[in-house]
Structure formats: C-alpha cells, structure tokens
Design a protein around this motif. Sequence first.
Motif, PDB file in Angstrom:
ATOM      1  N   VAL A  39       0.864  -1.179   0.000  1.00 28.73           N
ATOM      2  CA  VAL A  39       0.000   0.000   0.000  1.00 28.73           C
ATOM      3  C   VAL A  39       0.900   1.229   0.000  1.00 28.73           C
ATOM      4  CG1 VAL A  39      -1.777   1.291   1.234  1.00 28.73           C
ATOM      5  CG2 VAL A  39      -1.789  -1.199   1.290  1.00 28.73           C
ATOM      6  N   GLY A  40       0.651   2.157  -0.907  1.00 28.86           N
ATOM      7  CA  GLY A  40       1.441   3.380  -0.980  1.00 28.86           C
ATOM      8  C   GLY A  40       0.547   4.608  -0.879  1.00 28.86           C
ATOM      9  N   ALA A  41       0.991   5.606  -0.131  1.00 25.00           N
ATOM     10  CA  ALA A  41       0.231   6.847   0.017  1.00 25.00           C
ATOM     11  C   ALA A  41       1.217   7.993   0.198  1.00 25.00           C
ATOM     12  CB  ALA A  41      -0.729   6.764   1.204  1.00 25.00           C
ATOM     13  N   MET A  42       0.734   9.207  -0.009  1.00 26.45           N
ATOM     14  CA  MET A  42       1.579  10.383   0.176  1.00 26.45           C
ATOM     15  C   MET A  42       1.250  11.042   1.509  1.00 26.45           C
ATOM     16  SD  MET A  42       3.527  10.392  -2.461  1.00 26.45           S
ATOM     17  CE  MET A  42       4.327  11.985  -2.214  1.00 26.45           C
ATOM     18  N   ASP A  43       2.285  11.265   2.299  1.00 29.73           N
ATOM     19  CA  ASP A  43       2.161  12.029   3.539  1.00 29.73           C
ATOM     20  C   ASP A  43       2.695  13.420   3.231  1.00 29.73           C
ATOM     21  OD1 ASP A  43       1.922  12.888   6.154  1.00 29.73           O
ATOM     22  OD2 ASP A  43       3.793  11.937   6.808  1.00 29.73           O
ATOM     23  N   GLY A  44       1.839  14.271   2.694  1.00 26.20           N
ATOM     24  CA  GLY A  44       2.308  15.541   2.160  1.00 26.20           C
ATOM     25  C   GLY A  44       3.065  15.274   0.873  1.00 26.20           C
ATOM     26  N   LYS A  90      -5.815  11.256   5.625  1.00 31.70           N
ATOM     27  CA  LYS A  90      -5.642  12.665   5.269  1.00 31.70           C
ATOM     28  C   LYS A  90      -5.800  12.909   3.774  1.00 31.70           C
ATOM     29  CE  LYS A  90      -1.652  12.959   7.403  1.00 31.70           C
ATOM     30  NZ  LYS A  90      -0.362  13.509   7.911  1.00 31.70           N
ATOM     31  N   GLY A  91      -5.194  12.039   2.956  1.00 29.59           N
ATOM     32  CA  GLY A  91      -5.173  12.295   1.522  1.00 29.59           C
ATOM     33  C   GLY A  91      -6.188  11.532   0.708  1.00 29.59           C
ATOM     34  N   LYS A  92      -6.736  10.450   1.282  1.00 34.75           N
ATOM     35  CA  LYS A  92      -7.743   9.593   0.648  1.00 34.75           C
ATOM     36  C   LYS A  92      -7.190   8.729  -0.495  1.00 34.75           C
ATOM     37  CE  LYS A  92     -11.146  10.987   3.259  1.00 34.75           C
ATOM     38  NZ  LYS A  92     -10.387  11.885   4.145  1.00 34.75           N
ATOM     39  N   ARG A  93      -6.352   9.264  -1.377  1.00 36.19           N
ATOM     40  CA  ARG A  93      -5.858   8.479  -2.511  1.00 36.19           C
ATOM     41  C   ARG A  93      -4.668   7.616  -2.094  1.00 36.19           C
ATOM     42  NH1 ARG A  93      -6.224   9.824  -8.714  1.00 36.19           N
ATOM     43  NH2 ARG A  93      -8.310   9.274  -8.006  1.00 36.19           N
ATOM     44  N   PHE A  94      -4.660   6.376  -2.589  1.00 40.49           N
ATOM     45  CA  PHE A  94      -3.538   5.492  -2.301  1.00 40.49           C
ATOM     46  C   PHE A  94      -3.413   4.459  -3.416  1.00 40.49           C
ATOM     47  CE2 PHE A  94      -7.238   3.525  -0.380  1.00 40.49           C
ATOM     48  CZ  PHE A  94      -7.082   2.169  -0.583  1.00 40.49           C
ATOM     49  N   SER A  95      -2.290   3.762  -3.431  1.00 44.06           N
ATOM     50  CA  SER A  95      -2.038   2.729  -4.435  1.00 44.06           C
ATOM     51  C   SER A  95      -1.970   1.368  -3.775  1.00 44.06           C
ATOM     52  CB  SER A  95      -0.718   3.007  -5.170  1.00 44.06           C
ATOM     53  OG  SER A  95       0.381   2.916  -4.268  1.00 44.06           O
ATOM     54  N   LEU A  96      -2.212   0.338  -4.577  1.00 44.17           N
ATOM     55  CA  LEU A  96      -2.094  -1.035  -4.127  1.00 44.17           C
ATOM     56  C   LEU A  96      -1.306  -1.789  -5.188  1.00 44.17           C
ATOM     57  CD1 LEU A  96      -3.320  -2.557  -1.627  1.00 44.17           C
ATOM     58  CD2 LEU A  96      -4.948  -3.549  -3.234  1.00 44.17           C
ATOM     59  N   THR A 136       5.098   8.295  -9.408  1.00 46.84           N
ATOM     60  CA  THR A 136       3.739   8.617  -8.987  1.00 46.84           C
ATOM     61  C   THR A 136       2.801   8.393 -10.158  1.00 46.84           C
ATOM     62  OG1 THR A 136       4.062  10.952  -9.524  1.00 46.84           O
ATOM     63  CG2 THR A 136       4.448  10.282  -7.232  1.00 46.84           C
ATOM     64  N   HIS A 137       1.635   7.861  -9.849  1.00 49.68           N
ATOM     65  CA  HIS A 137       0.614   7.640 -10.874  1.00 49.68           C
ATOM     66  C   HIS A 137      -0.711   8.139 -10.325  1.00 49.68           C
ATOM     67  CE1 HIS A 137      -1.150   5.695 -14.411  1.00 49.68           C
ATOM     68  NE2 HIS A 137      -2.163   5.369 -13.619  1.00 49.68           N
ATOM     69  N   GLU A 138      -1.265   9.127 -10.986  1.00 50.15           N
ATOM     70  CA  GLU A 138      -2.529   9.719 -10.536  1.00 50.15           C
ATOM     71  C   GLU A 138      -2.453  10.167  -9.075  1.00 50.15           C
ATOM     72  OE1 GLU A 138      -5.020  10.352 -12.527  1.00 50.15           O
ATOM     73  OE2 GLU A 138      -4.135   9.359 -14.264  1.00 50.15           O
ATOM     74  N   GLY A 139      -1.283  10.660  -8.677  1.00 51.94           N
ATOM     75  CA  GLY A 139      -1.130  11.212  -7.336  1.00 51.94           C
ATOM     76  C   GLY A 139      -0.772  10.220  -6.249  1.00 51.94           C
ATOM     77  N   ALA A 140      -0.561   8.938  -6.598  1.00 48.27           N
ATOM     78  CA  ALA A 140      -0.215   7.925  -5.603  1.00 48.27           C
ATOM     79  C   ALA A 140       1.162   7.346  -5.916  1.00 48.27           C
ATOM     80  CB  ALA A 140      -1.254   6.820  -5.578  1.00 48.27           C
ATOM     81  N   PRO A 141       1.976   7.066  -4.892  1.00 44.90           N
ATOM     82  CA  PRO A 141       3.319   6.523  -5.139  1.00 44.90           C
ATOM     83  C   PRO A 141       3.291   5.043  -5.470  1.00 44.90           C
ATOM     84  CG  PRO A 141       2.940   6.700  -2.780  1.00 44.90           C
ATOM     85  CD  PRO A 141       1.721   7.280  -3.452  1.00 44.90           C
TER      86      PRO A 141
END
Length: 217
Positions: free
Chosen positions: A16-21, A58-64, A97-102
Amino acid sequence: MDITVLFKLTYGLYVVGAMDGERPVGCIINTCFQVTSQNPILAISLNKNNYTLEAIRKGKRFSLSIIAEDTDSTIIGTFGFCSSRDRDKYADYGYTTHEGAPLVNGRFAGRLILDAIDFVDNETHVVVLARLADTVQGEGKPMTYEYYHRVVKGKAPKNAPTYVAEETKPEAEEAPKATRKFKCNLCGYVAEVEGDLPEDYRCPLCKAGKDLFTEIG
C-alpha cells in the motif's frame, strides 16, 4: 477453538502506498478483496497503529501494488517490518507517482489506484473501503500468503490481521543436522547455513544484520 483453520483462507500480499504531504509512505498488507463489480469498490484492512493509515485518512488516494512470486523479496521486509514514521522505505528502490499515488519501483503483478470513501472500525484494525480510480497492468504470478510462508519462509508482521504469536514448544529429540538455523529477531526469517553466519550477512527480507539473528537449531 482451533484458529489454525483460519490459515486455510486464501490471501495475497500487497504494497500500500500513500503520500504524507510530499513524502511517500507505505506498508505491506495481506487483506484485500473486491466488494462490488460495477464502479468497483475494494476493501483493505490496516492496523490502527499503521502510519500509512494516517496518510490515507488525510489524503484519501492510495495505491495497491500486487506482489508477484518474483517480486524482490526485500521489498516485503522493508515495507512489512519497518515503520514509515522513522524510515524512508522507498530509498533503496525509488518510486514513480501515478494519478497522485506513489508506486514503488519493481516487478509486480499489477497496480491499483484507489480513493478511500469510508473507514470502518474493527477493534485493532480499520477496514478501508475505497473506489477504484485507475489500474496499471503488471507481470508475474500473484504471490499468495501460503506461498510466502512456504517458499519465502516469511512471518506475519505484528500489525497484520493474520499475526499469531508463536507458542513455545517442548524440545523434541532430533537427528543430528549438518546445518545450523538462525532466526531473524526482526521479521522471523530463518537462515540455514553450515557453520556461523558471515559477519556481513544481511536478512534477505528485512536487511537486518547478523547481530539481530538468534540461533534456534
């Protein structure tokens, strides 16, 4: 109640990948399933102590990223047995990054981009319901949790829904062995070698050094 029957349920392994800021964070999970077919909604389970869960809130968007049998096994150790609170898990691999997710670099069976739409409390864990936003095709056969235990010989992190503390078993009489076994105190990987572990030995899963191994046989 014999909870080992639960081990027969099928699971996969995912990053699971997400951006923290502006900083990418991530973790390993083994619980993900598709809830709806049209305008797909998926569900994943994350421990409440997981830093990646905070970033998703916080960001809602994430990758799997769907781990394949030939995915670099050190990714499992790095993302599964360390915390993004105090470590850059992407440092050794890089990411795009793809569509804002790492997306951590590497070979994966496929990638999903999701947007969290609800968070359901389940005592120690939170089930995140998320809508599918995009997909990226990959390569390789998806790794099952059974394959991870049987072939990679890994253990479940303490934050995983399937984690079970190991029981102390009475010693049984065994035939002499030509090899010695050393267990990684960090991730549970068992190394079998002749003689001692080399001074520069690193765990193939979590990269722990020789000093974090304990001989078990």
